[in-house]
Design a protein around this motif. Structure first.
Motif, PDB file in Angstrom:
ATOM      1  N   ARG A  11     -63.607   5.820 -30.956  1.00 11.90           N
ATOM      2  CA  ARG A  11     -63.807   5.497 -29.535  1.00 11.90           C
ATOM      3  C   ARG A  11     -62.962   6.396 -28.626  1.00 11.90           C
ATOM      4  O   ARG A  11     -63.353   6.705 -27.514  1.00 11.90           O
ATOM      5  CB  ARG A  11     -63.475   4.023 -29.273  1.00 11.90           C
ATOM      6  CG  ARG A  11     -64.424   3.054 -29.976  1.00 11.90           C
ATOM      7  CD  ARG A  11     -64.352   1.660 -29.396  1.00 11.90           C
ATOM      8  NE  ARG A  11     -63.070   1.030 -29.550  1.00 11.90           N
ATOM      9  CZ  ARG A  11     -62.676   0.330 -30.605  1.00 11.90           C
ATOM     10  NH1 ARG A  11     -63.478   0.195 -31.640  1.00 11.90           N
ATOM     11  NH2 ARG A  11     -61.490  -0.237 -30.652  1.00 11.90           N
ATOM     12  N   ARG A  12     -61.793   6.821 -29.142  1.00 15.40           N
ATOM     13  CA  ARG A  12     -60.922   7.707 -28.364  1.00 15.40           C
ATOM     14  C   ARG A  12     -61.623   9.035 -28.056  1.00 15.40           C
ATOM     15  O   ARG A  12     -61.343   9.685 -27.063  1.00 15.40           O
ATOM     16  CB  ARG A  12     -59.657   7.976 -29.185  1.00 15.40           C
ATOM     17  CG  ARG A  12     -58.491   8.541 -28.415  1.00 15.40           C
ATOM     18  CD  ARG A  12     -57.385   8.942 -29.373  1.00 15.40           C
ATOM     19  NE  ARG A  12     -56.968   7.842 -30.231  1.00 15.40           N
ATOM     20  CZ  ARG A  12     -56.114   6.900 -29.863  1.00 15.40           C
ATOM     21  NH1 ARG A  12     -55.605   6.929 -28.666  1.00 15.40           N
ATOM     22  NH2 ARG A  12     -55.767   5.944 -30.702  1.00 15.40           N
ATOM     23  N   PHE A  38     -56.402   3.073 -14.389  1.00 17.30           N
ATOM     24  CA  PHE A  38     -56.504   2.002 -15.395  1.00 17.30           C
ATOM     25  C   PHE A  38     -57.143   2.530 -16.676  1.00 17.30           C
ATOM     26  O   PHE A  38     -56.633   2.318 -17.779  1.00 17.30           O
ATOM     27  CB  PHE A  38     -57.324   0.846 -14.805  1.00 17.30           C
ATOM     28  CG  PHE A  38     -57.683  -0.223 -15.795  1.00 17.30           C
ATOM     29  CD1 PHE A  38     -56.699  -0.943 -16.454  1.00 17.30           C
ATOM     30  CD2 PHE A  38     -59.018  -0.522 -16.068  1.00 17.30           C
ATOM     31  CE1 PHE A  38     -57.031  -1.934 -17.379  1.00 17.30           C
ATOM     32  CE2 PHE A  38     -59.355  -1.508 -16.980  1.00 17.30           C
ATOM     33  CZ  PHE A  38     -58.360  -2.213 -17.636  1.00 17.30           C
ATOM     34  N   ARG A  39     -58.251   3.266 -16.524  1.00 16.38           N
ATOM     35  CA  ARG A  39     -58.929   3.851 -17.695  1.00 16.38           C
ATOM     36  C   ARG A  39     -57.978   4.796 -18.434  1.00 16.38           C
ATOM     37  O   ARG A  39     -57.921   4.801 -19.655  1.00 16.38           O
ATOM     38  CB  ARG A  39     -60.174   4.647 -17.270  1.00 16.38           C
ATOM     39  CG  ARG A  39     -61.281   3.848 -16.652  1.00 16.38           C
ATOM     40  CD  ARG A  39     -62.200   3.200 -17.619  1.00 16.38           C
ATOM     41  NE  ARG A  39     -62.777   4.105 -18.592  1.00 16.38           N
ATOM     42  CZ  ARG A  39     -63.523   3.711 -19.607  1.00 16.38           C
ATOM     43  NH1 ARG A  39     -63.771   2.437 -19.767  1.00 16.38           N
ATOM     44  NH2 ARG A  39     -64.022   4.562 -20.454  1.00 16.38           N
ATOM     45  N   ARG A  98     -54.796   4.701 -18.597  1.00 12.22           N
ATOM     46  CA  ARG A  98     -53.792   3.941 -19.360  1.00 12.22           C
ATOM     47  C   ARG A  98     -54.396   3.363 -20.632  1.00 12.22           C
ATOM     48  O   ARG A  98     -53.744   3.313 -21.669  1.00 12.22           O
ATOM     49  CB  ARG A  98     -53.205   2.820 -18.493  1.00 12.22           C
ATOM     50  CG  ARG A  98     -52.351   3.358 -17.354  1.00 12.22           C
ATOM     51  CD  ARG A  98     -51.766   2.243 -16.520  1.00 12.22           C
ATOM     52  NE  ARG A  98     -50.655   1.570 -17.195  1.00 12.22           N
ATOM     53  CZ  ARG A  98     -50.003   0.539 -16.703  1.00 12.22           C
ATOM     54  NH1 ARG A  98     -50.351   0.057 -15.533  1.00 12.22           N
ATOM     55  NH2 ARG A  98     -49.022  -0.013 -17.373  1.00 12.22           N
ATOM     56  N   LEU A  99     -55.655   2.943 -20.550  1.00  9.81           N
ATOM     57  CA  LEU A  99     -56.318   2.423 -21.758  1.00  9.81           C
ATOM     58  C   LEU A  99     -56.435   3.522 -22.817  1.00  9.81           C
ATOM     59  O   LEU A  99     -56.423   3.248 -24.020  1.00  9.81           O
ATOM     60  CB  LEU A  99     -57.718   1.898 -21.438  1.00  9.81           C
ATOM     61  CG  LEU A  99     -57.837   0.644 -20.576  1.00  9.81           C
ATOM     62  CD1 LEU A  99     -59.291   0.210 -20.466  1.00  9.81           C
ATOM     63  CD2 LEU A  99     -57.008  -0.505 -21.136  1.00  9.81           C
ATOM     64  N   TYR A 100     -56.576   4.759 -22.368  1.00 13.07           N
ATOM     65  CA  TYR A 100     -56.701   5.878 -23.305  1.00 13.07           C
ATOM     66  C   TYR A 100     -55.344   6.504 -23.622  1.00 13.07           C
ATOM     67  O   TYR A 100     -55.284   7.579 -24.217  1.00 13.07           O
ATOM     68  CB  TYR A 100     -57.691   6.923 -22.756  1.00 13.07           C
ATOM     69  CG  TYR A 100     -59.120   6.494 -22.966  1.00 13.07           C
ATOM     70  CD1 TYR A 100     -59.849   6.927 -24.079  1.00 13.07           C
ATOM     71  CD2 TYR A 100     -59.740   5.622 -22.089  1.00 13.07           C
ATOM     72  CE1 TYR A 100     -61.152   6.511 -24.292  1.00 13.07           C
ATOM     73  CE2 TYR A 100     -61.039   5.200 -22.293  1.00 13.07           C
ATOM     74  CZ  TYR A 100     -61.745   5.652 -23.386  1.00 13.07           C
ATOM     75  OH  TYR A 100     -63.041   5.227 -23.609  1.00 13.07           O
ATOM     76  N   GLY A 101     -54.265   5.835 -23.212  1.00  9.81           N
ATOM     77  CA  GLY A 101     -52.924   6.264 -23.595  1.00  9.81           C
ATOM     78  C   GLY A 101     -52.429   7.503 -22.861  1.00  9.81           C
ATOM     79  O   GLY A 101     -51.531   8.187 -23.348  1.00  9.81           O
TER      80      GLY A 101
END
Lengths: 362, 241
Positions: A96-97, A120-121, A123-126
């Motif tokens: 998914r990454r 936000f997105r 941060r979800l993807y690091g």
């Protein structure tokens, strides 16, 4: 899930090196059923970088289920999907990454601004703060969202929301993009811009677009996968696929019929021309019958020369007045209709079932 | 953990950007103020917040479900859940983020209640004992965690926020009322044992008296953990069914 994984059949080694597998998306004999409805049946294909691939099919053909299986939100019952060498189930986070996914209708948080959404997105993807800022600025610019970057998403138009969704999918610069109906809700100018943009994105990336709009696929994609009834019906370039729609060249002739016997003379003339394989009156065009014109569809034999000259010359010699003479070109639409003709409509129900399941209550 | 924090921060910000969030704050502070006026700020009574903490189980009954009802149910309804499920975020991080966001919101909501402590210290004579007040606030935090975990699990089950509210409300009400069944002839002996083990009210009483028993802390944390694990399982199930 282990249960689903255990049932997966392994694809035999096709002689590709591991390195090559790591740069591809491989969909291997995937099946998905919702209850008794078989939404996807044994679909296999590979996607390599540098090409925009269109997943084409009528509503309910199994396109969205296939895309969701690649994106990792729906597991296959059988078969497997590897994204750059990572199994979507066993190594779900890794696969998914590497994907940028834009779901149909781009669901977003209405109370956020596009800028906040992108952070936000990120941060979800690091992504770290610096990386997020740079990436957000780049995608806002690229998707022409700078003017609305600080406005609430809930107040934006549908087309702008779609661009925010696309910006979110692009933010982490993924090597593969999966876009489900990406031009939904865009106005004609935006559609034109989106097509150009998506073609650009295809340079060096895997881009998979799902659509039921033929012109969309024809103009954006290097390759077309046609799905119908949950099965993959064709895998070709748009031009090759369109060429399949006509075996021999087809000509349409419109001839004046003001005297009794004109139709018979036209019929006799066209039928007796060399290289003519089939001749049919086009009865579908009712307007010509009323106005005194008859329309004929002439199909030439394979390998025949261009018949337009001999048709025109023959009509002149017979004293028949020709208003229109055209050679029909190959069309993706015809090829598509041929492929999907007579397929079952059950996956349409399946799509509704997925939606219902997602919203399922107790 | 970074991803859970991202989800928590988004959730916390969204509470303050929606009218519903402010309605919840108003409801909580109104009920808290009412309870304080009626049961604590009484002339002649010892300066103690014991009664207020004893009532905290009931105070949070409508508040916790209101906070949690949207958490995941709304994501499912609006389709944004697909965005979360297709990002490199595990179910545990999603649930942890939602739970942390709700806890942070309730904590911020509770800050104005410190005014009650200030009022007691300013006007009461003799001065109130700080120990039971601190224990009471610890109890409030643990109880809120328990209620919110029930709410998170309920919110995972449905796309309907109202249904999520009802599920949470009645689950909490069941926990609060369960001790009333003890001693009933309808209840088998083992049932009494179960109620003793899971009912929070007797434990709240201990905290309100200023007693911090390890068993009570473990009880709250365990039940909270069980509901959060259930929520993680439901999210996993949603991803993989």
């Amino acid at each position: 899930m282990p249960a689903a994984n255990a049932q997966r059949g392994g694809r035999p080694d096709r002689g590709l090196s591991d390195t090559l597998h790591e740069h591809m998306i491989e969909v291997d004999s995937v099946h998905k059923a919702f209850g008794r409805i078989r939404a996807v049946r044994g679909v296999s294909f590979d996607l390599a970088p540098g090409k925009v691939t269109g997943l084409l099919g009528p509503n309910g053909a199994g396109k969205s289920t296939t895309i969701r299986m690649i994106a990792g939100s729906v597991p296959p019952d059988r078969g497997g999907i590897r994204v750059f060498g990572h199994d979507t189930i066993d190594q779900g986070e890794e696969s998914r990454r590497r994907l940028g996914y834009l779901p149909e209708s781009a669901p977003l948080y209405p109370e956020m601004t596009p800028l906040e959404y992108l952070h936000f997105r990120g941060r979800l993807y690091g992504m770290d703060t610096k990386g997020r800022r740079a990436a957000a600025a780049a995608v806002l610019e690229r998707c022409h969202l700078n003017e609305v970057a600080r406005r609430r998403i809930g107040t934006l138009s549908k087309g702008t929301k779609q661009r925010v969704g696309l910006a979110g999918a692009l933010l982490h610069n993924p090597p593969a993009l999966i876009l489900d109906e990406p031009t939904n809700g865009l106005d004609p100018t935006q559609i034109h811009e989106a097509r150009r943009f998506i073609r650009e994105l295809g340079l060096g990336r895997i881009v998979l677009i799902s659509s039921h709009i033929l012109t969309e696929i024809e103009r954006m994609c290097d390759r077309v996968l046609v799905m119908a009834g949950g099965e993959l019906k064709a895998d070709a370039t748009p031009r090759d696929l369109a060429a399949r729609s006509i075996a021999g060249a087809t000509y349409v002739v419109q001839i004046r019929r003001d005297k009794p016997g004109d139709d018979e003379r036209a019929l006799r003339l066209l039928r007796n021309l060399p290289f003519v394989q089939d001749l049919q009156p086009n009865t579908a065009d009712r307007s010509t019958l009323i106005s005194g014109w008859s329309v004929w569809v002439v199909t030439a034999k394979d390998g025949a020369p261009d018949l337009r000259e001999s048709i025109a010359q023959g009509c002149m010699q017979q004293g028949l007045l020709v208003r229109e003479l055209r050679k029909e070109t190959a069309s993706l639409e015809k090829a598509f209709l041929k492929l999907v003709e007579g397929t079952e409509e059950t996956p349409a129900v399946a799509a509704q079932t997925i939606k219902a399941r997602e919203e399922s209550t107790l | 953990m970074k991803r859970a924090r991202a989800i928590a921060a988004r959730e916390l910000a969204s509470y303050f950007r929606t009218p519903a969030g402010w309605v919840i704050v108003a409801l909580y502070l109104f009920l808290g103020g009412l309870f304080f006026m009626l049961w604590t700020l009484v002339p002649g009574k010892p300066a103690s917040m014991r009664d207020l903490f004893m009532l905290s189980g009931w105070l949070l009954l409508p508040v916790a479900p209101a906070i949690t009802m949207r958490l995941i149910a709304d994501e499912i309804r609006a389709g944004t859940m697909e965005g979360l499920l297709t990002s490199p975020v595990g179910a545990a991080a999603i649930v942890a983020g939602k739970f942390m966001g709700a806890c942070a919101f309730l904590t911020i909501m509770s800050l104005p209640t410190l005014v009650y402590v200030g009022v007691l210290f300013a006007h009461a004579s003799p001065m109130p004992d700080l120990g039971p007040i601190l224990a009471g606030y610890l109890c409030l935090a643990l109880l809120a965690g328990l209620y919110l975990s029930i709410g998170v699990a309920a919110s995972c089950m449905t796309s309907n926020a109202t249904l999520a509210f009802m599920l949470t409300f009645f689950a909490i009400l069941g926990l609060l009322l369960a001790p009333g069944l003890m001693g009933s002839r309808l209840l088998p002996a083992w049932g009494t044992g179960v109620i003793e083990a899971v009912a929070p009210m007797p434990r709240i009483g201990d905290f309100a008296r200023g007693v911090i028993a390890l068993s009570n802390v473990v009880y709250f944390l365990s039940i909270t953990g069980i509901f959060l694990l259930a929520a993680v399982s439901i999210v996993e199930w949603r991803r993989w069914r």
